[in-house]
Structure formats: structure tokens, C-alpha cells
Design an enzyme around this catalytic site. Structure first.
Site, PDB file in Angstrom:
ATOM      1  N   ARG A 110      30.652  39.937  32.466  1.00  0.00           N
ATOM      2  CA  ARG A 110      30.344  40.460  33.813  1.00  0.00           C
ATOM      3  C   ARG A 110      31.578  40.467  34.688  1.00  0.00           C
ATOM      4  O   ARG A 110      31.778  41.384  35.490  1.00  0.00           O
ATOM      5  CB  ARG A 110      29.248  39.600  34.454  1.00  0.00           C
ATOM      6  CG  ARG A 110      27.880  39.834  33.846  1.00  0.00           C
ATOM      7  CD  ARG A 110      26.907  38.756  34.307  1.00  0.00           C
ATOM      8  NE  ARG A 110      26.848  38.676  35.738  1.00  0.00           N
ATOM      9  CZ  ARG A 110      26.680  37.537  36.420  1.00  0.00           C
ATOM     10  NH1 ARG A 110      26.551  36.392  35.798  1.00  0.00           N
ATOM     11  NH2 ARG A 110      26.639  37.545  37.733  1.00  0.00           N
TER      12      ARG A 110
ATOM     13  N   LYS B 293      22.147  27.399  33.431  1.00  0.00           N
ATOM     14  CA  LYS B 293      23.051  26.253  33.243  1.00  0.00           C
ATOM     15  C   LYS B 293      22.441  24.976  33.803  1.00  0.00           C
ATOM     16  O   LYS B 293      22.548  23.912  33.223  1.00  0.00           O
ATOM     17  CB  LYS B 293      24.367  26.490  34.004  1.00  0.00           C
ATOM     18  CG  LYS B 293      25.244  27.539  33.389  1.00  0.00           C
ATOM     19  CD  LYS B 293      26.551  27.654  34.132  1.00  0.00           C
ATOM     20  CE  LYS B 293      26.418  28.464  35.386  1.00  0.00           C
ATOM     21  NZ  LYS B 293      27.417  29.494  35.568  1.00  0.00           N
TER      22      LYS B 293
ATOM     23  N   ASP C 216      25.047  32.325  28.749  1.00  0.00           N
ATOM     24  CA  ASP C 216      25.695  32.523  30.049  1.00  0.00           C
ATOM     25  C   ASP C 216      27.207  32.545  29.889  1.00  0.00           C
ATOM     26  O   ASP C 216      27.891  33.362  30.514  1.00  0.00           O
ATOM     27  CB  ASP C 216      25.291  31.430  31.051  1.00  0.00           C
ATOM     28  CG  ASP C 216      26.044  31.599  32.361  1.00  0.00           C
ATOM     29  OD1 ASP C 216      25.904  32.676  32.970  1.00  0.00           O
ATOM     30  OD2 ASP C 216      26.808  30.702  32.753  1.00  0.00           O
TER      31      ASP C 216
ATOM     32  N   HIS D 127      24.919  23.004  42.912  1.00  0.00           N
ATOM     33  CA  HIS D 127      25.663  24.191  42.475  1.00  0.00           C
ATOM     34  C   HIS D 127      25.855  25.116  43.665  1.00  0.00           C
ATOM     35  O   HIS D 127      24.919  25.381  44.412  1.00  0.00           O
ATOM     36  CB  HIS D 127      24.893  24.931  41.373  1.00  0.00           C
ATOM     37  CG  HIS D 127      25.754  25.905  40.633  1.00  0.00           C
ATOM     38  ND1 HIS D 127      26.489  25.562  39.523  1.00  0.00           N
ATOM     39  CD2 HIS D 127      26.021  27.212  40.860  1.00  0.00           C
ATOM     40  CE1 HIS D 127      27.152  26.614  39.083  1.00  0.00           C
ATOM     41  NE2 HIS D 127      26.899  27.631  39.876  1.00  0.00           N
TER      42      HIS D 127
ATOM     43  N   SER E 229      22.194  33.237  35.671  1.00  0.00           N
ATOM     44  CA  SER E 229      23.417  32.549  35.260  1.00  0.00           C
ATOM     45  C   SER E 229      23.424  31.109  35.790  1.00  0.00           C
ATOM     46  O   SER E 229      23.639  30.150  35.054  1.00  0.00           O
ATOM     47  CB  SER E 229      24.633  33.332  35.801  1.00  0.00           C
ATOM     48  OG  SER E 229      25.791  32.558  35.789  1.00  0.00           O
TER      49      SER E 229
HETATM   50  N1  URA Z   1      28.077  31.302  39.866  1.00  0.00           N
HETATM   51  C1  URA Z   1      27.551  31.323  38.612  1.00  0.00           C
HETATM   52  O1  URA Z   1      27.471  30.293  37.939  1.00  0.00           O
HETATM   53  N2  URA Z   1      27.132  32.491  38.115  1.00  0.00           N
HETATM   54  C2  URA Z   1      27.212  33.658  38.805  1.00  0.00           C
HETATM   55  O2  URA Z   1      26.803  34.685  38.285  1.00  0.00           O
HETATM   56  C3  URA Z   1      27.774  33.635  40.107  1.00  0.00           C
HETATM   57  C4  URA Z   1      28.190  32.434  40.631  1.00  0.00           C
END
Ligand code: URA
Length: 434
Positions: free
Chosen positions: A168, A187, A161, A82, A183
Site C-alpha cells: 500500500r 495487529k 498486514d 496505537h 491494518s
Molecule cells: N497505521 C497502521 O498500522 N496501518 C495503517 O494502514 C495506517 C497507520
């Protein structure tokens, strides 16, 4: 318990208990706490911060807000990656097939663009038919049969999320270390991979503008991952200038294809090899960085990485002729070069300004849910440290209309700085947090 009391406690700098965090996040996910209270709470968190314990509690509550996948019955070990978000970051499209070609299963759920930062799903959608909306069952089934998935987050994974992220985005509360950490990690934990490589970016084109902020985010995410029994490392990488040449959806798809064929730009290829190497080490396919690098390089040189990209596209319903002939990808009707206004050394190519220019051209969204223009974007033809001559093309604008092309030109001239004397190239990575 009342939502307003939890908001007031955080507003006044208090430390929330696990019970208060559970109450607030569960209430918001189930629609019992409205958006306006969640927005006030998110702003209080942004302004007052959270302790590492609060952030861990928040992450676990968000991960538990929906299904939690267990991949262990499907593959021995699955690895995920990620990025914290950047400009020109098409890494997943090249790295997922590259790592799979080295024998390591990858199950990845990606996101859409956010502000100036691009999103893998938007890029993948430049291949007609490619499905980014696999159900959880389809995700698990394809991971078992093909050993590789690259899709969007399914609605039943970390729904807290999903809701909070959209909120957000439009309430000025993206740039908060505890909110970003929870966040991303909620995930990743819900998606079930046993090993996770995080790519935490820092610089003008990242949410974390400074290296200490990026390091703090990386350390927090690694510790949350470990507490959840995952093997996690975080690369700290430079996002002061765009990654690779292309910024824009179809343009980036094409660059990822070329990179898997060994024809990618040096900085992006190096980035992919580094991310892939860390994944291969965590996935126990290599013992050392050197042997992992060699394995990943071999996936490019032998063409197996490209072959796995074709398999991925076919498995998810995409038209593979667009991979075989990338010139079929959407192309913008207007292509205009931006020329250097002076001779000298490039000392800045501001990633955020380039990303914002791509959004103005239509590659990103101004409003939630807007459709993006797959064809438009910017090719970045110079990098920090390079010498340029006055009049030399330093950007190529790919535009739909003349008016946006003209605005892009002004913005791009403002994104680049050319000075006398020598300038050192920017470092690519700042280290690894493990
Ligand atoms: N990527 C994400 O998945 N969440 C965030 O808050 C910022 C970048």
C-alpha cells in the site's frame, strides 16, 4: 474461485463475502496471489470502500494469518496503544514506561515511519544497541519479567498486514478507511492485549484529514475490537500542527526523555497524560479520568516513569548512558534558525509540510527499506495562536548538508502562516469514542 473475479467484483462496487476475503488474503499471504493482483484489489477497495461487515471479516482474516498471542497466562491484564500516525508523535516512548510505573503491564509492537509520518522504531534506534526485533518468545518473556515491552511487529504476527502494508505504501493505497482499520486492528488483535487505546489523529499531518473521517475510522476500529472481545476506546486528537517541539528521530527521543523528567513541552505532556489516563482506566488502575491523570502525573513527578524507561532500554539491549545523558544522542552538524517573516499571530503550522521537510532532511524514507538519518529534523518553535515578532526564530533546522538545509528553509516558510489580529489556540482533543 479466481483472484481476478474477486478484484472485478470489488471494482464494480460489489460486497465481498467472508469466503472471498479469506481466499484473497490467505492466497496473498502464502504467495499464491501476486503483488500486482493485490495492488489492483487494494485500489478497488480504496475507490469503492467496504461495508463494516467486510472490514470486520478482512481484519479477522488478517489477524488469523499468523500467530495470535494469548497474554492472559502471563499477566492479569495487558494494555496496548496505537496511533493512526502523525508528525512529532513520540507518545509511545514516554507513555509505555509512564503507564508501567503506575503498575499496569504494557506489551506494545510499533512500526517504522511511513511517508511524512514518523515511526516509533526509527526513534528508538537512536539509542545504540536497542533491539526492536524481539522474537515472540522474547516479547512474552519480557512482558512476564518486566511487565513492559516496546518492540517491532514480529514476522509471525499478522503477516498479511506486513505484506499488504508495504504494498500500500508504494501503490497510493494507504489512505483508505477499511484498509487502515483492518491494518491497525489485525495487529492489535494478534498481539493479544485485552485492552487497547487508539489515538486517531485528524488534520493536515494525519491520514484522516477531516474530523468526520477520523470519527468513522475510530468507530469502526472500536466496534471491530469489541467484536473480538477486547476493551477498546479511541481518542480523537488534533494533528493539524506537529505534536510537541521536535520532529526527527533522535530529537524526538530526547523530547520523550525530557517529558518523563517533567521538562517536556506542555502540549506533548498533556497528550501523554491523556493517553496514559485512558490506558489506566481500561486497565482498571483508576476509576475516573481525574484519578488516572493524577496517577500518570505522579509517575512523572516521582521519577518512576523515567526509571522504567531506563529499565526498558536496558532490557532490550540499549546503552542506557544515552538516556542518562541525552546530549550523547546523534546531533546534526548544521543547525540554522528560520525566522518569522512578519509580526503577528501564528494561524497555521502545517504538520504535513513540516513532516515532509523532515523527510527531505533525511529523517524519513523516500524508498522502501532506506536507512534514515537519526540526527536530522526540525524543532518547531511556534504554535498556532502564539504571537511572534518579525525576525524571531520560529523553526530550527537540524541538517546534514547545506543543500537540504536550504530546501528545508523554503519549505518551512511555506508551512507557517502569520496574520494580524488574534488567533485561538487549536483544541488538543475532539472527544472519545467508546
Ligand atoms: N497505521 C497502521 O498500522 N496501518 C495503517 O494502514 C495506517 C497507520
Amino acid at each position: 474461485m479466481r483472484a481476478v473475479d474477486v478484484i472485478i467484483k470489488k471494482r464494480d462496487g460489489g460486497t465481498l463475502t467472508k469466503g472471498e476475503i479469506d481466499f484473497f488474503i490467505q492466497g496473498y499471504t502464502m504467495g499464491e496471489i501476486p503483488d500486482y493482483q493485490a495492488a489492483a484489489w487494494a485500489m478497488a477497495v480504496l475507490l469503492k470502500g467496504m461495508t463494516p461487515e467486510e472490514t470486520t471479516d478482512l481484519t479477522l482474516t488478517m489477524a488469523e494469518s499468523g500467530d495470535q498471542l494469548d497474554l492472559s497466562g502471563i499477566v492479569d491484564i495487558a494494555v496496548d496503544k496505537h496511533s493512526s500516525g502523525g508528525v512529532g508523535d513520540k507518545t509511545s516512548i514516554a507513555v509505555v514506561p509512564m503507564v508501567r510505573a503506575c503498575g499496569l503491564p504494557v506489551g506494545k509492537m510499533s512500526g517504522r515511519g511511513l511517508g511524512f509520518s514518523g515511526g516509533t522504531l526509527d526513534k528508538l534506534e537512536s539509542i545504540p544497541g536497542y533491539r526492536v526485533d524481539l522474537t515472540t518468545e522474547e516479547f512474552l518473556s519480557q512482558l512476564g519479567s518486566l511487565g513492559m515491552v516496546l518492540t517491532g511487529q514480529s514476522a509471525d504476527l499478522a503477516p498479511a498486514d506486513g505484506k499488504l502494508y508495504g504494498l500500500r505504501d508504494v501503490t497510493g493505497t494507504v489512505q483508505s478507511t477499511p484498509l487502515i482499520a483492518s491494518s491497525i486492528m489485525s495487529k492489535k488483535i494478534a498481539a493479544g492485549a485485552q485492552a487497547i487505546v487508539l489515538d486517531v489523529k485528524t488534520g493536515t499531518g494525519a491520514f484522516m484529514q477531516t474530523l468526520p473521517e477520523a470519527r468513522q475510522l475510530a468507530e469502526l476500529m472500536v466496534s471491530i475490537g469489541k467484536l473480538s472481545g477486547r476493551n477498546v476506546v479511541a481518542l480523537l486528537s488534533n494533528m493539524n500542527q506537529p505534536l510537541g517541539i521536535e520532529v526527527g528521530n533522535a530529537l524526538e527521543m530526547k523530547e520523550a526523555i525530557l517529558t518523563l523528567k517533567g521538562q517536556g513541552p506542555a502540549d506533548f505532556t498533556e497528550h501523554c497524560l491523556e493517553v496514559a489516563s485512558q490506558m489506566l482506566i481500561l486497565g482498571k488502575k483508576a476509576d475516573t479520568k481525574e484519578s488516572a491523570h493524577l496517577l500518570a502525573e505522579e509517575a512523572i513527578e516521582s521519577g518512576t516513569g523515567f526509571e522504567f524507561l531506563r529499565k526498558l532500554i536496558i532490557a532490550q539491549g540499549g546503552d542506557v548512558s544515552f538516556i542518562d545523558n541525552p546530549e550523547k544522542l546523534p546531533a546534526a552538524p548544521i543547525r540554522v534558525a528560520v525566522e518569522a517573516s512578519a509580526s503577528g499571530s501564528v494561524s497555521e503550522v502545517n504538520a504535513r509540510k513540516v513532516g515532509e521537510t523532515a523527510v527531505i532532511l533525511g529523517a524519513g524514507r523516500m524508498k522502501k527499506g532506506e536507512k534514515v538519518d537519526l540526527a536530522v529534523g526540525v524543532s518547531v518553535l511556534c504554535k498556532v495562536g502564539e504571537k511572534v515578532e518579525k525576525g524571531q526564530p520560529i523553526f530550527m533546522i537540524h541538517a546534514r548538508e547545506e543543500v537540504s538545509q536550504k530546501e528545508a528553509e523554503t519549505r518551512l516558510l511555506n508551512a507557517v502562516r502569520i496574520i494580524d489580529g488574534d488567533v485561538k489556540p487549536l483544541p488538543h482533543f475532539y472527544g472519545l469514542v467508546e
